[in-house]
Scaffold this motif. Structure first.
Motif, PDB file in Angstrom:
ATOM      1  N   GLN A 266      18.477  64.061  28.476  1.00  0.00           N
ATOM      2  CA  GLN A 266      19.664  64.064  27.626  1.00  0.00           C
ATOM      3  C   GLN A 266      19.763  62.775  26.821  1.00  0.00           C
ATOM      4  OE1 GLN A 266      23.340  64.791  29.701  1.00  0.00           O
ATOM      5  NE2 GLN A 266      24.612  64.088  27.996  1.00  0.00           N
ATOM      6  N   ALA A 267      19.527  61.657  27.505  1.00  0.00           N
ATOM      7  CA  ALA A 267      19.588  60.370  26.816  1.00  0.00           C
ATOM      8  C   ALA A 267      18.494  60.280  25.760  1.00  0.00           C
ATOM      9  CB  ALA A 267      19.441  59.231  27.824  1.00  0.00           C
ATOM     10  N   ILE A 269      17.165  62.768  24.084  1.00  0.00           N
ATOM     11  CA  ILE A 269      17.535  63.623  22.948  1.00  0.00           C
ATOM     12  C   ILE A 269      18.579  62.940  22.082  1.00  0.00           C
ATOM     13  CG2 ILE A 269      18.664  65.791  22.313  1.00  0.00           C
ATOM     14  CD1 ILE A 269      17.336  67.053  24.799  1.00  0.00           C
ATOM     15  N   GLU A 270      19.585  62.333  22.724  1.00  0.00           N
ATOM     16  CA  GLU A 270      20.624  61.629  21.965  1.00  0.00           C
ATOM     17  C   GLU A 270      20.013  60.488  21.151  1.00  0.00           C
ATOM     18  OE1 GLU A 270      23.397  60.435  24.908  1.00  0.00           O
ATOM     19  OE2 GLU A 270      24.346  62.415  25.081  1.00  0.00           O
ATOM     20  N   LEU A 271      19.059  59.764  21.770  1.00  0.00           N
ATOM     21  CA  LEU A 271      18.417  58.656  21.085  1.00  0.00           C
ATOM     22  C   LEU A 271      17.595  59.156  19.896  1.00  0.00           C
ATOM     23  CD1 LEU A 271      17.799  55.624  20.973  1.00  0.00           C
ATOM     24  CD2 LEU A 271      15.972  56.014  22.646  1.00  0.00           C
ATOM     25  N   LEU A 273      17.993  61.991  18.183  1.00  0.00           N
ATOM     26  CA  LEU A 273      18.873  62.508  17.135  1.00  0.00           C
ATOM     27  C   LEU A 273      19.532  61.380  16.359  1.00  0.00           C
ATOM     28  CD1 LEU A 273      20.538  65.537  18.975  1.00  0.00           C
ATOM     29  CD2 LEU A 273      18.848  65.619  17.127  1.00  0.00           C
ATOM     30  N   SER A 274      19.922  60.314  17.095  1.00  0.00           N
ATOM     31  CA  SER A 274      20.575  59.184  16.422  1.00  0.00           C
ATOM     32  C   SER A 274      19.629  58.505  15.435  1.00  0.00           C
ATOM     33  CB  SER A 274      21.095  58.170  17.436  1.00  0.00           C
ATOM     34  OG  SER A 274      20.002  57.543  18.122  1.00  0.00           O
ATOM     35  N   TYR A 278      21.578  61.953  13.294  1.00  0.00           N
ATOM     36  CA  TYR A 278      22.447  63.021  13.790  1.00  0.00           C
ATOM     37  C   TYR A 278      23.168  62.548  15.043  1.00  0.00           C
ATOM     38  CZ  TYR A 278      19.421  65.880  10.825  1.00  0.00           C
ATOM     39  OH  TYR A 278      18.716  66.400   9.781  1.00  0.00           O
ATOM     40  N   THR A 279      24.283  63.173  15.325  1.00  0.00           N
ATOM     41  CA  THR A 279      25.024  62.926  16.548  1.00  0.00           C
ATOM     42  C   THR A 279      25.405  64.243  17.195  1.00  0.00           C
ATOM     43  OG1 THR A 279      27.138  62.840  15.370  1.00  0.00           O
ATOM     44  CG2 THR A 279      25.989  60.732  15.737  1.00  0.00           C
ATOM     45  N   ILE A 280      25.605  64.201  18.506  1.00  0.00           N
ATOM     46  CA  ILE A 280      26.026  65.408  19.226  1.00  0.00           C
ATOM     47  C   ILE A 280      27.545  65.338  19.399  1.00  0.00           C
ATOM     48  CG2 ILE A 280      25.856  66.673  21.402  1.00  0.00           C
ATOM     49  CD1 ILE A 280      23.064  65.544  21.727  1.00  0.00           C
ATOM     50  N   ARG A 281      28.215  66.374  18.938  1.00  0.00           N
ATOM     51  CA  ARG A 281      29.677  66.414  19.058  1.00  0.00           C
ATOM     52  C   ARG A 281      30.111  67.584  19.917  1.00  0.00           C
ATOM     53  NH1 ARG A 281      31.587  65.320  12.791  1.00  0.00           N
ATOM     54  NH2 ARG A 281      30.660  63.231  12.592  1.00  0.00           N
TER      55      ARG A 281
END
Length: 281
Positions: A266-267, A269-271, A273-274, A278-281
């Motif tokens: 998860q971390a 993927i967030e990294l 995308l950033s 992009y960001t996850i909302r």
């Protein structure tokens, strides 16, 4: 067909219930392969072999020999007998037949009779070995086909065990599960670099959560994979490093500079995308 050859054939057939034991002993004592065949199975087969030879020179009937000799040769091949075993039975049957000829009285036969007698034995031996050799060729082809099938299955298994998943445009995820040896590590690098080039990916997330052990070789392969990916324009994010593997990496002195680290997928993927905005909302 001479009458004397018919008499010789009848003589050998009549004696087979008694002389068959001698033939059986001679064959089994000279061949480990034939020695492994139960006597109650082998003795009738040997007697039938002699009878087909008698049918050729005694009755001028090659039909039984043409049917039986290739069949029994093929059967012995599929039983796993060696060529030495086959040569032993060939010699045993020839010697047995000539012993029977001596008992009958070789002086009663003309040279032509003896030639027909020997021709019948030789034809049996030829067809026996022909059936054996053809069966061996077939078995070799079957083994070759099986080896190719196994290799294809192993390739499929390796591909399934190393899935490269497109997460988002420009982002790939490589989840690794199970032990990694040098061969598999090389395959991982090859498949990953190919996927990066084909998809023009900017970021690769390598998840080693499912890898139980990392040694020096595997760590070096991971580093080489990451550096190779960077050379073709992709950033590597390594996630899923557990406590034991982290300790191992430190003890091995593995240099992870240039590789971004995430606690879990998860971390990672967030990294990723950033970095793509992009960001996850």
């Amino acid at each position: 067909m001479s009458a004397i050859l018919s008499s010789l054939a009848a003589f050998i057939r009549e004696r087979l219930p008694q002389t068959g034991a001698r033939l059986l002993h001679a064959v089994q004592s000279s061949s480990s392969g034939y020695a492994s065949i139960p006597a109650d199975e082998l003795r009738p087969a040997l007697q039938r072999s002699v009878e087909t030879i008698c049918a050729v020179f005694g009755d001028n009937n090659a039909g039984p020999l043409n049917e039986w000799a290739p069949y029994i040769g093929e059967r012995r091949a599929r039983m796993g007998l060696s060529l030495d075993d086959m040569m032993s039975v060939v010699s045993g049957i020839r010697e047995f037949c000539w012993q029977e000829l001596t008992e009958f009285g070789s002086d009663r036969l003309t040279i032509g009779d003896v030639r027909q007698f020997e021709d019948a034995i030789s034809e049996f031996n030829r067809l026996l070995l022909l059936g054996y050799s053809q069966a061996m060729l077939t078995l070799q082809q079957e083994l070759h086909d099986q080896a190719e099938q196994i290799a294809a299955q192993q390739q499929t298994i390796r591909e399934l065990s190393t899935p490269i998943l497109p997460l988002y445009e420009g982002i790939l995820v490589l989840p690794l599960v199970g032990a990694i040896d040098s061969f598999r590590a090389g395959q991982i690098m090859e498949r990953l670099l190919t996927a990066i080039a084909e998809r023009q990916s900017d970021i690769v997330i390598i998840d080693i959560t499912g890898v139980p052990v990392i040694d020096t070789a595997v760590a070096n392969y991971l580093l080489q994979t990451a550096r190779a990916a960077q050379l073709i324009g992709a950033q590597v994010i390594l996630v899923g490093i557990g406590p034991e593997i982290a300790q191992t990496i430190v003890q091995l002195g593995v240099d992870l500079r240039g590789i971004q680290i995430g606690a879990n997928l998860q971390a990672g993927i967030e990294l990723a995308l950033s970095q793509q905005g992009y960001t996850i909302r």
